[in-house]
Design a protein around this motif. Structure first.
Motif, PDB file in Angstrom:
ATOM      1  N   ALA A 146       0.803  -1.222   0.000  1.00  0.00           N
ATOM      2  CA  ALA A 146       0.000   0.000   0.000  1.00  0.00           C
ATOM      3  C   ALA A 146       0.834   1.269   0.000  1.00  0.00           C
ATOM      4  CB  ALA A 146      -0.944   0.006   1.206  1.00  0.00           C
ATOM      5  N   SER A 147       2.076   1.190   0.477  1.00  0.00           N
ATOM      6  CA  SER A 147       2.895   2.391   0.534  1.00  0.00           C
ATOM      7  C   SER A 147       3.435   2.800  -0.821  1.00  0.00           C
ATOM      8  CB  SER A 147       4.067   2.179   1.512  1.00  0.00           C
ATOM      9  OG  SER A 147       3.578   2.125   2.832  1.00  0.00           O
ATOM     10  N   ARG A 177      -5.580   2.322  -2.517  1.00  0.00           N
ATOM     11  CA  ARG A 177      -7.042   2.482  -2.556  1.00  0.00           C
ATOM     12  C   ARG A 177      -7.729   1.309  -1.866  1.00  0.00           C
ATOM     13  NH1 ARG A 177      -5.747   4.374  -7.840  1.00  0.00           N
ATOM     14  NH2 ARG A 177      -6.227   2.347  -8.773  1.00  0.00           N
ATOM     15  N   LYS A 178      -7.238   0.095  -2.137  1.00  0.00           N
ATOM     16  CA  LYS A 178      -7.827  -1.094  -1.519  1.00  0.00           C
ATOM     17  C   LYS A 178      -7.623  -1.073  -0.003  1.00  0.00           C
ATOM     18  CE  LYS A 178      -7.833  -6.156  -1.652  1.00  0.00           C
ATOM     19  NZ  LYS A 178      -7.706  -6.322  -0.184  1.00  0.00           N
ATOM     20  N   ALA A 179      -6.413  -0.720   0.433  1.00  0.00           N
ATOM     21  CA  ALA A 179      -6.114  -0.686   1.867  1.00  0.00           C
ATOM     22  C   ALA A 179      -7.016   0.312   2.590  1.00  0.00           C
ATOM     23  CB  ALA A 179      -4.647  -0.329   2.087  1.00  0.00           C
ATOM     24  N   ILE A 180      -7.196   1.486   1.999  1.00  0.00           N
ATOM     25  CA  ILE A 180      -8.043   2.507   2.626  1.00  0.00           C
ATOM     26  C   ILE A 180      -9.496   2.039   2.666  1.00  0.00           C
ATOM     27  CG2 ILE A 180      -8.972   4.836   2.346  1.00  0.00           C
ATOM     28  CD1 ILE A 180      -6.209   5.667   1.274  1.00  0.00           C
ATOM     29  N   ASN A 181      -9.966   1.479   1.564  1.00  0.00           N
ATOM     30  CA  ASN A 181     -11.345   0.964   1.555  1.00  0.00           C
ATOM     31  C   ASN A 181     -11.540  -0.136   2.582  1.00  0.00           C
ATOM     32  OD1 ASN A 181     -12.779   2.514  -0.376  1.00  0.00           O
ATOM     33  ND2 ASN A 181     -11.758   1.444  -2.055  1.00  0.00           N
ATOM     34  N   ASP A 182     -10.469  -0.877   2.873  1.00  0.00           N
ATOM     35  CA  ASP A 182     -10.517  -1.929   3.899  1.00  0.00           C
ATOM     36  C   ASP A 182     -10.328  -1.377   5.309  1.00  0.00           C
ATOM     37  OD1 ASP A 182     -10.839  -3.784   1.903  1.00  0.00           O
ATOM     38  OD2 ASP A 182      -8.765  -4.491   1.916  1.00  0.00           O
ATOM     39  N   ASP A 231      -2.806   1.573   9.236  1.00  0.00           N
ATOM     40  CA  ASP A 231      -1.598   1.402  10.041  1.00  0.00           C
ATOM     41  C   ASP A 231      -0.386   0.967   9.227  1.00  0.00           C
ATOM     42  OD1 ASP A 231      -3.014   2.129  12.240  1.00  0.00           O
ATOM     43  OD2 ASP A 231      -3.435   0.091  12.915  1.00  0.00           O
ATOM     44  N   GLY A 232      -0.624   0.360   8.050  1.00  0.00           N
ATOM     45  CA  GLY A 232       0.495  -0.118   7.255  1.00  0.00           C
ATOM     46  C   GLY A 232       1.192   0.975   6.463  1.00  0.00           C
ATOM     47  N   MET A 233       0.666   2.198   6.473  1.00  0.00           N
ATOM     48  CA  MET A 233       1.285   3.275   5.711  1.00  0.00           C
ATOM     49  C   MET A 233       2.544   3.754   6.420  1.00  0.00           C
ATOM     50  SD  MET A 233      -2.061   5.462   4.618  1.00  0.00           S
ATOM     51  CE  MET A 233      -3.540   4.601   4.073  1.00  0.00           C
ATOM     52  N   ASP A 234       3.640   3.867   5.641  1.00  0.00           N
ATOM     53  CA  ASP A 234       4.911   4.203   6.276  1.00  0.00           C
ATOM     54  C   ASP A 234       5.172   5.705   6.357  1.00  0.00           C
ATOM     55  OD1 ASP A 234       5.439   4.779   3.664  1.00  0.00           O
ATOM     56  OD2 ASP A 234       7.024   3.291   3.393  1.00  0.00           O
ATOM     57  N   ASN A 235       4.229   6.523   5.873  1.00  0.00           N
ATOM     58  CA  ASN A 235       4.371   7.971   5.983  1.00  0.00           C
ATOM     59  C   ASN A 235       3.308   8.489   6.941  1.00  0.00           C
ATOM     60  OD1 ASN A 235       3.740  10.887   5.243  1.00  0.00           O
ATOM     61  ND2 ASN A 235       5.573  10.540   4.002  1.00  0.00           N
ATOM     62  N   GLU A 236       3.750   9.036   8.051  1.00  0.00           N
ATOM     63  CA  GLU A 236       2.832   9.434   9.121  1.00  0.00           C
ATOM     64  C   GLU A 236       1.896  10.561   8.676  1.00  0.00           C
ATOM     65  OE1 GLU A 236       0.842   9.566  12.687  1.00  0.00           O
ATOM     66  OE2 GLU A 236       2.185   8.029  11.874  1.00  0.00           O
ATOM     67  N   TYR A 237       2.410  11.505   7.895  1.00  0.00           N
ATOM     68  CA  TYR A 237       1.572  12.604   7.417  1.00  0.00           C
ATOM     69  C   TYR A 237       0.438  12.067   6.549  1.00  0.00           C
ATOM     70  CZ  TYR A 237       0.022  16.405   4.392  1.00  0.00           C
ATOM     71  OH  TYR A 237      -0.757  17.291   3.677  1.00  0.00           O
ATOM     72  N   LEU A 238       0.760  11.195   5.597  1.00  0.00           N
ATOM     73  CA  LEU A 238      -0.268  10.635   4.723  1.00  0.00           C
ATOM     74  C   LEU A 238      -1.287   9.826   5.519  1.00  0.00           C
ATOM     75  CD1 LEU A 238       1.835   9.452   1.642  1.00  0.00           C
ATOM     76  CD2 LEU A 238       0.447  11.515   1.849  1.00  0.00           C
ATOM     77  N   ARG A 239      -0.793   9.016   6.427  1.00  0.00           N
ATOM     78  CA  ARG A 239      -1.700   8.190   7.229  1.00  0.00           C
ATOM     79  C   ARG A 239      -2.690   9.075   7.985  1.00  0.00           C
ATOM     80  NH1 ARG A 239      -3.153   6.977  11.830  1.00  0.00           N
ATOM     81  NH2 ARG A 239      -1.653   8.400  12.782  1.00  0.00           N
ATOM     82  N   LYS A 240      -2.217  10.164   8.556  1.00  0.00           N
ATOM     83  CA  LYS A 240      -3.085  11.060   9.340  1.00  0.00           C
ATOM     84  C   LYS A 240      -4.118  11.742   8.455  1.00  0.00           C
ATOM     85  CE  LYS A 240      -2.930  14.962  12.536  1.00  0.00           C
ATOM     86  NZ  LYS A 240      -2.067  15.978  13.211  1.00  0.00           N
ATOM     87  N   VAL A 241      -3.666  12.267   7.312  1.00  0.00           N
ATOM     88  CA  VAL A 241      -4.594  12.964   6.407  1.00  0.00           C
ATOM     89  C   VAL A 241      -5.659  12.017   5.888  1.00  0.00           C
ATOM     90  CG1 VAL A 241      -4.787  14.102   4.154  1.00  0.00           C
ATOM     91  CG2 VAL A 241      -2.953  14.734   5.716  1.00  0.00           C
ATOM     92  N   TYR A 242      -5.246  10.834   5.441  1.00  0.00           N
ATOM     93  CA  TYR A 242      -6.197   9.893   4.862  1.00  0.00           C
ATOM     94  C   TYR A 242      -7.183   9.394   5.903  1.00  0.00           C
ATOM     95  CZ  TYR A 242      -3.209   9.796   0.714  1.00  0.00           C
ATOM     96  OH  TYR A 242      -2.500  10.133  -0.401  1.00  0.00           O
ATOM     97  N   GLU A 243      -6.723   9.164   7.103  1.00  0.00           N
ATOM     98  CA  GLU A 243      -7.615   8.659   8.147  1.00  0.00           C
ATOM     99  C   GLU A 243      -8.613   9.734   8.581  1.00  0.00           C
ATOM    100  OE1 GLU A 243      -7.289   5.564  11.868  1.00  0.00           O
ATOM    101  OE2 GLU A 243      -5.529   6.779  11.370  1.00  0.00           O
ATOM    102  N   GLU A 244      -8.148  10.974   8.672  1.00  0.00           N
ATOM    103  CA  GLU A 244      -9.027  12.065   9.120  1.00  0.00           C
ATOM    104  C   GLU A 244     -10.130  12.376   8.100  1.00  0.00           C
ATOM    105  OE1 GLU A 244      -6.574  15.417  10.022  1.00  0.00           O
ATOM    106  OE2 GLU A 244      -6.034  14.685  12.028  1.00  0.00           O
TER     107      GLU A 244
END
Length: 428
Positions: A228-229, A236-241, A245-258
Motif C-alpha cells: 500500500a505504501s 485504494r484497496k487498503a483505505i477501503n478496507d 496502520d500499514g502506511m509508512d508515511n505518518e503525514y499521509l496516514r493522518k490525512v487519509y484517516e481524518e
C-alpha cells in the motif's frame, strides 16, 4: 532557473510518489518542481478516489512547488493524448526545463528510440501496424506489437537515420534486451507513458529534457495491503478496507484517516444513476469522445440490461477494446465530452490557459513567469471572459464535471463542500 515538471494523478499520493520527488531533488537538482495533475477524473476513465484539492494539498506538503490541473478532456483520454496534452501545457508555461517520470525499465535511451519511431511512423512500421490491427488487436496493443516487430526487423543504420541517434548508441541500447524483454517493456503502463512523453516532446519541438527514474518496490497493479505504501491500486484497496496502520508515511496516514468517509472515497459506481439517465436520453453514442460506431451499437443493444457503471463496463468488454477504454467512453457520455470538440481542442494547440490548483509560498514566484508565456492563468469567474472562444468551451466542460463530482461528494457524505467559485487557490 531549473524547473522540473512531473505529470501525475496522485490517486492517491503514496510513498512511491514522495520517493520520486525526493529523488528529483537529489539526482536532478531543481530550483522548483511543477506538477501537472489530473483533476477530479483520471486516465482510467473513472472519478478520482479523492478530489483534486485534497490531492494537490498533499502534493504541496510533500515537496511540489506548484500544481497545475490537466483539463478533464485530456485527463480522461488515452495515454497518447494524456501525455501529449500534459507535455504541451508544461512546454507552454515557458519555464519548465526538465521532465522526470517513473518507468519500470529506467532506460531513457531505449524509451527515446521507441518514441522517435512512433513519432516518425516509417512506412514499414505503418504496414506492420495494419497487420496487427487486422489480426484483431486493440489499437494500443497493435501499435506496440508493430513497434517491436519493426525494431527486430530493421537495421541499426536505418534506425539511426530515422531517430538522429548514433548507430553505436542504438546498438548498445538494444543489445541489452531480448525481443521478449522488449515486449515486456512496452507492455508496462509507465513505460508506455514514458514513451508518449518523449514522443510529445519531439513533436512539439520542445527544449525540455526528459529523465526517468526506476519505479520501486511494487508493480503498477499490486493490489494488496502489503504494497500500500508504493502502489495507488493497493493503497485504494487498503483505505477501503480501513487499513491505515500499514502506511509508512505518518503525514499521509493522518490525512487519509481524518478525511475518510468525509470527502472520500469516491467510486465510479457513485455515478451510476447519473450515467443511467444520460444513457436513456440517447440512441447513438458515436458522437462522444472515444466511442466508435460498433461501440455505440453495443451500448444500445445492452442498454436495458444496465444496472450500474462498473457492471455495465464488464458487460461491454470485448477483446477489441480495452477495459479502460470502455470506462473512458462511458465517462465521456456522462460528462458530455464529444469527439468533434476534443479534435478541435487538440488541433488548436491543446490549451491556451492554465488552472493553478495551489502553490507553496516559494513557488508563488513561478506564477509571474508563467503569465508571460501563457495567454491566461484562470481564476474562476474573474478571468473566464478572457478565454478564447474555443478554450472557454473546454474550460466550462471542466467546470460542469467538477460540479457533478462535488454534488456526488455532498450527496454521499452529507458535508457542505465549496464550489469552484467559492474555493480559494491553495497556498502552503
Amino acid at each position: 532557473m531549473k524547473v522540473t515538471g512531473i505529470v501525475c494523478e496522485y490517486n492517491p499520493f503514496h510513498s512511491g510518489h514522495k520517493y520520486m520527488i525526493d529523488q528529483i531533488k537529489t539526482q536532478y537538482p531543481s530550483d522548483y518542481i511543477i506538477a501537472i495533475m489530473s483533476g477530479n477524473y483520471v486516465q482510467r476513465g473513472v472519478p478520482a478516489f479523492m478530489d483534486k484539492y485534497t490531492r494537490a494539498n498533499i502534493a504541496l506538503n510533500m515537496g511540489v512547488d506548484l500544481v497545475i490541473e490537466l483539463p478533464v478532456v485530456y485527463a480522461t483520454s488515452s495515454s497518447e493524448v494524456f501525455a501529449s496534452a500534459a507535455v504541451n501545457i508544461l512546454n507552454k508555461t515557458g519555464i519548465v526545463t526538465d521532465i522526470v517520470f517513473g518507468s519500470e525499465c529506467n532506460d531513457i535511451d531505449l524509451l527515446t528510440v521507441f518514441a522517435y519511431i512512433l513519432a516518425m511512423e516509417p512506412d514499414n512500421f505503418k504496414l506492420m501496424l495494419k497487420d496487427s490491427l487486422k489480426a484483431g488487436m486493440s489499437y494500443g496493443s497493435a501499435k506496440y506489437c508493430a513497434l517491436i516487430r519493426y525494431i527486430s526487423e530493421t537495421d541499426t543504420s536505418i534506425l539511426a537515420a530515422l531517430t538522429g541517434l548514433l548507430p553505436e548508441s542504438i546498438e548498445s541500447t538494444l543489445s541489452k534486451y531480448t525481443i521478449g524483454q522488449l515486449e515486456d517493456i512496452v507492455a508496462s503502463p509507465n513505460n508506455n507513458l514514458g514513451i508518449e512523453y518523449v514522443k510529445a516532446l519531439y513533436q512539439c519541438n520542445s527544449k525540455i529534457t526528459p529523465y526517468t527514474l526506476k519505479r520501486i518496490n511494487s508493480d503498477y497493479h499490486d493490489n494488496d495491503n502489503i504494497h500500500a505504501s508504493y502502489s495507488a491500486t493497493a493503497l485504494r484497496k487498503a483505505i477501503n478496507d480501513g487499513y491505515f496502520d500499514g502506511m509508512d508515511n505518518e503525514y499521509l496516514r493522518k490525512v487519509y484517516e481524518e478525511d475518510f468517509n468525509k470527502t472520500y472515497p469516491i467510486s465510479v459506481d457513485d455515478f451510476s444513476t447519473v450515467l443511467g439517465s444520460r444513457l436513456v436520453e440517447n440512441n447513438n453514442f458515436s458522437k462522444y469522445y472515444g466511442i466508435t460506431e460498433s461501440f455505440s451499437n453495443k451500448i444500445v443493444n445492452n442498454l436495458y440490461s444496465y444496472d450500474g457503471f462498473s457492471r455495465f463496463t464488464d458487460m461491454l468488454k470485448t477483446k477489441e477494446i480495452a477495459h479502460s477504454a470502455i470506462y473512458r467512453g462511458l465517462l465521456h457520455i456522462l460528462l458530455d465530452i464529444k469527439n468533434d470538440d476534443v479534435t478541435e481542442y487538440i488541433n488548436g494547440g491543446y490549451c491556451d490557459y492554465v488552472r493553478i490548483l495551489g502553490f507553496t509560498k516559494r513557488g508563488s514566484s513561478l506564477i509571474s513567469n508563467i503569465q508571460k508565456n501563457m495567454t491566461t492563468i484562470v481564476n474562476p469567474k474573474k478571468d473566464e471572459d478572457s478565454l478564447s472562444p474555443l478554450y472557454r468551451k473546454m474550460y466550462f466542460s471542466g467546470m460542469y464535471a467538477d460540479n457533478l463530482y462535488r454534488m456526488i461528494q455532498m450527496n454521499k457524505f452529507g458535508n457542505e463542500i465549496p464550489n469552484e467559485y467559492t474555493r480559494k487557490c491553495l497556498i502552503v
